[in-house]
Design an enzyme around this catalytic site. Sequence first.
Site, short mmCIF file in Angstrom:
data_model
loop_
_atom_site.label_atom_id
_atom_site.label_comp_id
_atom_site.label_asym_id
_atom_site.label_seq_id
_atom_site.Cartn_x
_atom_site.Cartn_y
_atom_site.Cartn_z
N GLY A 28 0.79 -1.21 0.00
CA GLY A 28 0.00 0.00 0.00
C GLY A 28 0.83 1.27 0.00
CG ASP A 50 -0.34 6.28 -5.46
OD1 ASP A 50 -1.03 6.96 -4.71
OD2 ASP A 50 -0.30 5.03 -5.42
#
Length: 422
Positions: free
Chosen positions: A107, A154
Site C-alpha cells: 500500500g 500516487d
Amino acid sequence: MSRDYFGSLASPVETAEIKKDERNMATEGPAVRRVQVAEHPRRAYRLLWIFCSSYGCRTRYVNSCGTCENTHSPAGQYQSLVPEHFGLSDLTGMNCLVDGNIPPSSGLSSSSALVCCAGLVTLTVLGMNLSKVELAEICAKSEHYTGTEGGGMDQSISFLAEEGTAKLIEFSPLRATDVKLPSGAVFVIANSCVEMNKAATSHFNIRVMECRLAAKLLAKHKCLPWEEVLRLEEVQAKLGVSLEEMLLITEDTLHSEPYSPEEICRCLGISLQELKTQILSPNTQDVLTFKLYQRAKHVYSEAARVLQFKKICEEAPDNTVQLLGELMNQSHVSCRDMYECSCPELDQLVDICRKFGAQGSRLTGAGWGGCTVSIVPADKLSSFLANVHEAYYQRSNRSLVPEKQSLFATKPGGGALVFLEA
C-alpha cells in the site's frame, strides 16, 4: 555529474542503469551512461494519503481500462504511451537495471514508484522533456494497462512533492497546495504484512464501478446528463453544492441495501447488456450486488475530512494533533465499514497503534492489506515504536519482515530526481 531537478532529494528508491542499443552507439554519443532516478520513498510522501485516496484516486481520475500486448511492464507501457504523446515512430532502445527499497504490495505505491522511474528514464534516454504535471498524467495512464482503474494521486505526488510540506492534490486540472503539518507530531508507517495485489483481484475495480454507478444514479435523480458522468465529484460540481449537501442528497436518493444489476438497469432505463458493455469493466461484469449508498457516503465524507484536515493545519489550534487524530480515526472507521477496504490485521494494527500513544491511526493505500499511518506526539515516538513492534511483530512470525520495512517514522520528502553521469 549533472542533476535534472524534479524535487528535493530523499533516499534513492528506484535506480536504473541505461545502456544504449548497439545500433545507436555510432550516432548518439557515449555508448554507456548511468542514469540514477531518485524516487522519494513512499514513507516520505505517504502523508498525502492520510485521507484522500478514495476521493482523489478512485473517483476523480477514473477511465476505462484496457489491455495491450507488450504492456505488462513499465517499459512496455511506455512503448505505447511515449510515442502516443510525442508522435514518435522509432524509439531508442535501452537495457535497464532496476532496484528499490519500497516493500511490494504494502500500500506504499511501489508500482507507481517503478512506473515514475520508468517514465523519467525513458524521457532521459530520448532527450525529451515534460512538465511534472504532464509526466504524472502519463504515468497514471500507463498503470491502467495492468487492469486496475486507479487514479493519478500516487504519480502526482511522486513528481510534485516538496521537502518539508504535505500536499493537497486536486484534479481537473491537476494542482498541488502546500499543507504545513504540525511540528509536535510524527507520522509513523506500520506494515500489516498482509499483501494485496490489486491487479490480481477485482476488489479495487469493484469499488471504482460502485462509485461510478452511484454517481450515475445520483445524476439521474437530479436530472443531470447521467450518461456523461463517471465520478462522484462530477455530480457535486454540476450541482454546485457542498460536500455536506451531497451527503444529504445521497441519503435521500440511494438506499442502504445492495443494488442488483437488474435494479440499476431499471433506475437508469437501460438493458443489462448495455450495463455490462457500456459501464462495467470486464472484471466486474459478473458482480451480483453493488453497495452504492455506502461507497458514495464514504467518498463524500472522506473528501470533507480532507478539507477539514487542511483547515486545522492552517489554523493550528493548541489541540491540533488531537483534532487531526480524530479525523484519521473517523476515516478508518469509514474505510472499514462503508468502503469495506480494510482487513482484520489492519484493524488490529490500528487498535494497537492507538493503544500505545497514536492520537489517530488509519489504513493507507488501496486497503485489504498493506500499511497503516498513525499520528504520534513527537515525545512519545520512541516508546510507541518499541511497544508496537513488540505487540504486533514480535508475537508472531511477522518479526521475520525486515524492521526498516515494517515500522518507521516518516516526514515529507521531495519529488523524483534524475542524476546523470558522463
